[in-house]
Design an enzyme around this catalytic site. Structure first.
Site, PDB file in Angstrom:
ATOM      1  N   ARG A  59       0.835  -1.203   0.000  1.00  0.00           N
ATOM      2  CA  ARG A  59       0.000   0.000   0.000  1.00  0.00           C
ATOM      3  C   ARG A  59       0.871   1.255   0.000  1.00  0.00           C
ATOM      4  NH1 ARG A  59      -1.680   1.991   4.526  1.00  0.00           N
ATOM      5  NH2 ARG A  59      -2.178  -0.010   5.468  1.00  0.00           N
ATOM      6  N   TYR A 112     -16.029  15.286 -16.294  1.00  0.00           N
ATOM      7  CA  TYR A 112     -16.470  13.909 -16.123  1.00  0.00           C
ATOM      8  C   TYR A 112     -17.594  13.886 -15.077  1.00  0.00           C
ATOM      9  CZ  TYR A 112     -15.952   8.895 -15.468  1.00  0.00           C
ATOM     10  OH  TYR A 112     -16.176   7.553 -15.408  1.00  0.00           O
ATOM     11  N   ASP A 184      -7.262  17.630 -15.147  1.00  0.00           N
ATOM     12  CA  ASP A 184      -7.553  16.266 -15.584  1.00  0.00           C
ATOM     13  C   ASP A 184      -7.151  16.179 -17.049  1.00  0.00           C
ATOM     14  OD1 ASP A 184      -8.677  13.919 -16.571  1.00  0.00           O
ATOM     15  OD2 ASP A 184     -10.457  14.043 -15.300  1.00  0.00           O
ATOM     16  N   LYS A 209      -8.200   4.958 -19.542  1.00  0.00           N
ATOM     17  CA  LYS A 209      -8.489   5.455 -20.885  1.00  0.00           C
ATOM     18  C   LYS A 209      -7.253   5.339 -21.781  1.00  0.00           C
ATOM     19  CE  LYS A 209     -12.275   6.258 -18.710  1.00  0.00           C
ATOM     20  NZ  LYS A 209     -12.663   7.551 -18.210  1.00  0.00           N
TER      21      LYS A 209
HETATM   22  C1  LIG Z   1     -12.998   8.046 -17.011  1.00  0.00           C
HETATM   23  C2  LIG Z   1     -12.626   9.388 -16.559  1.00  0.00           C
HETATM   24  C3  LIG Z   1     -12.421   9.668 -15.203  1.00  0.00           C
HETATM   25  C4  LIG Z   1     -12.614   8.637 -14.127  1.00  0.00           C
HETATM   26  O1  LIG Z   1     -11.737   7.561 -14.250  1.00  0.00           O
HETATM   27  P1  LIG Z   1     -12.051   6.082 -13.708  1.00  0.00           P
HETATM   28  O2  LIG Z   1     -10.802   5.358 -14.000  1.00  0.00           O
HETATM   29  O3  LIG Z   1     -13.250   5.582 -14.431  1.00  0.00           O
HETATM   30  O4  LIG Z   1     -12.339   6.213 -12.247  1.00  0.00           O
HETATM   31  C5  LIG Z   1     -12.031  10.938 -14.858  1.00  0.00           C
HETATM   32  N1  LIG Z   1     -11.890  11.907 -15.784  1.00  0.00           N
HETATM   33  C6  LIG Z   1     -12.101  11.680 -17.089  1.00  0.00           C
HETATM   34  C7  LIG Z   1     -11.917  12.801 -18.060  1.00  0.00           C
HETATM   35  C8  LIG Z   1     -12.482  10.433 -17.530  1.00  0.00           C
HETATM   36  O5  LIG Z   1     -12.695  10.218 -18.834  1.00  0.00           O
END
Ligand SMILES: *Cc1c(COP(=O)(O)O)cnc(C)c1O
Length: 406
Positions: A59, A112, A184, A209
């Site tokens: 962890r 998101y 992000d 992604k």
């Molecule tokens: C998918 C996504 C998230 C969240 O990610 P997870 O891995 O599904 O928790 C956050 N920001 C954006 C822009 C995303 O496309």
């Protein structure tokens, strides 16, 4: 010969985080272990006291996870990174680590879906206020700043409308105000956008992604620029506990080796798809950063190294036409998520952004007929042929002759 740093993004994507090859495996092994044995009591004490570097418990750190963290940090131009169990774990951990009771956060309204509800509905329970604004309007960001604003949270291009926010201008504004900027960068990956170059303080990604790219892992990462922030976030993550396991880290690190190639292909294919859709009579409008019709095309040209793989468009027929189209696609999978090698199509109003509620959706310009495509790396003529038949027939056809999505 002149000293050469080998630090181009294409080279980093293949080599970063791996270390020198001498007498080491070319691929870092999966350290599938929860804990690490100490040589003796003194070493255990030294590791816990931080007098010695090393692994204690997974962890708190694990070599396979560390290799991935080093790779993403190198690609983003950061100092260090912290891999998390999901993108949301990364976003949640970063926000909670940087905010406290009484603070205020300014956030892009096109974010998101779960990020929006986390910031609007959950943080308020801990006395953290939020203002959602259209961050593509820098003046709106300036107007939303309050004396207690500690974080400006930006997603650019925003999801799913692909509005582009001016990272440089917002960072200057936020910093003059004493606020941190968290970006992000999921939609771009570090190949297409490096927010640190524009002044961002923290970058978060959903590894799920583009970075992983193969739709087989859920993960996230926080990238930082300073040792102080790294130490603070490492402690918070250790306490929150949402770390990425070694096997997932291995897979994402493997995915990253082809990131530069994949991003180039995503951009090429998405550009063609966007241009195709823009001339289609059933399509009211298309949003894609590579189209001159994009309202912030110039800002995108300045700060992005490519328009990315996501295309959004509005059908003239609204909700019903969207539903029909999605039932008629044969190659594109009807699925949420994005950034994988396969093309995915989805309907934000009923799927990813349903949790926002109708008012927040309207504010974020998510109309009922909006369709989002994550354009994959297939042959682009096949993708366009699929969209074409789906737009033309609009009728349910469920058999695909390769049997892929039957
Ligand atoms: C998918 C996504 C998230 C969240 O990610 P997870 O891995 O599904 O928790 C956050 N920001 C954006 C822009 C995303 O496309």
């Amino acid at each position: 010969m002149e000293h050469h740093d080998f630090d181009s993004p294409e080279t980093l994507a293949v080599h970063a985080g791996v270390g020198k090859y001498e007498r080491l495996p070319v691929v870092p092994p999966i350290y599938q272990t929860s804990t690490f044995a100490f040589a003796d009591a003194d070493e255990g004490a030294a590791l816990f006291a931080g007098r010695q570097q090393g692994y204690i418990y997974s962890r708190m750190g694990n070599p396979t996870v560390q290799a991935l963290e080093n790779a993403v940090a190198a690609l983003e131009g950061g100092l260090g990174a912290l891999a998390c169990a999901s993108g949301m774990a990364a976003i949640h951990t970063a926000l909670m680590a940087m905010l406290k009771q009484g603070d205020h956060v300014v956030c892009s309204d096109a974010v998101y879906g779960p990020t929006c509800s986390l910031i609007e509905t959950l943080l308020s329970r801990y006395g953290i206020e939020a203002t959602l604004v259209d961050t593509s309007d820098t003046q709106a960001v300036a107007a939303a700043l309050r004396p207690n604003t500690k974080v400006v949270y930006i997603e650019t291009p925003g999801n799913p409308t692909l509005v582009i926010s001016d990272l440089g201008a917002i960072c200057r504004l936020a910093h003059a105000h004493g606020a941190l900027v968290i970006v992000d960068n999921t939609f771009m990956s570090p190949i297409l956008q490096q927010p640190f170059r524009w002044g961002a303080d923290i970058v978060v990604h959903s590894l799920t992604k583009f970075l992983n790219g193969h739709a087989d892992v859920v993960g996230g990462i926080i990238v930082v620029k300073s040792q102080e922030q790294y130490a603070h976030l490492r402690k918070v993550l250790n306490h929150f506990g949402g770390v990425l396991p070694p096997f997932e880290s291995f897979l994402v690190h493997r995915g990253i080796k082809t990131l530069a190639l994949r991003m180039r292909r995503h951009c090429e294919n998405a550009q063609r798809v966007a241009e195709y859709l823009e001339q289609h009579p059933a399509v009211a409008w298309v949003r894609y950063p590579g189209l001159k019709s994009h309202p912030q095309y110039d800002v995108g040209e300045k700060q992005m190294l490519g328009p990315g793989g996501i295309v959004s468009f509005e059908l003239h027929g609204g909700l019903e036409a969207g539903r029909k189209m999605m039932n008629a696609v044969r190659l594109c999978a009807l699925a949420v998520s994005l950034g994988g090698v396969e093309s995915l199509i989805q309907h934000p109003a009923s799927m990813t952004h349903a949790s926002m509620g109708p008012e927040a959706r309207l504010r974020a310009h998510i109309t009922d007929g909006l369709v989002r495509i994550s354009v994959g790396i297939e042959n682009v003529d096949d993708i366009i042929a699929d969209l074409d038949q789906a737009l033309t027939t609009g009728t349910a056809v469920t058999t695909y002759n390769a049997g892929v999505h039957a």
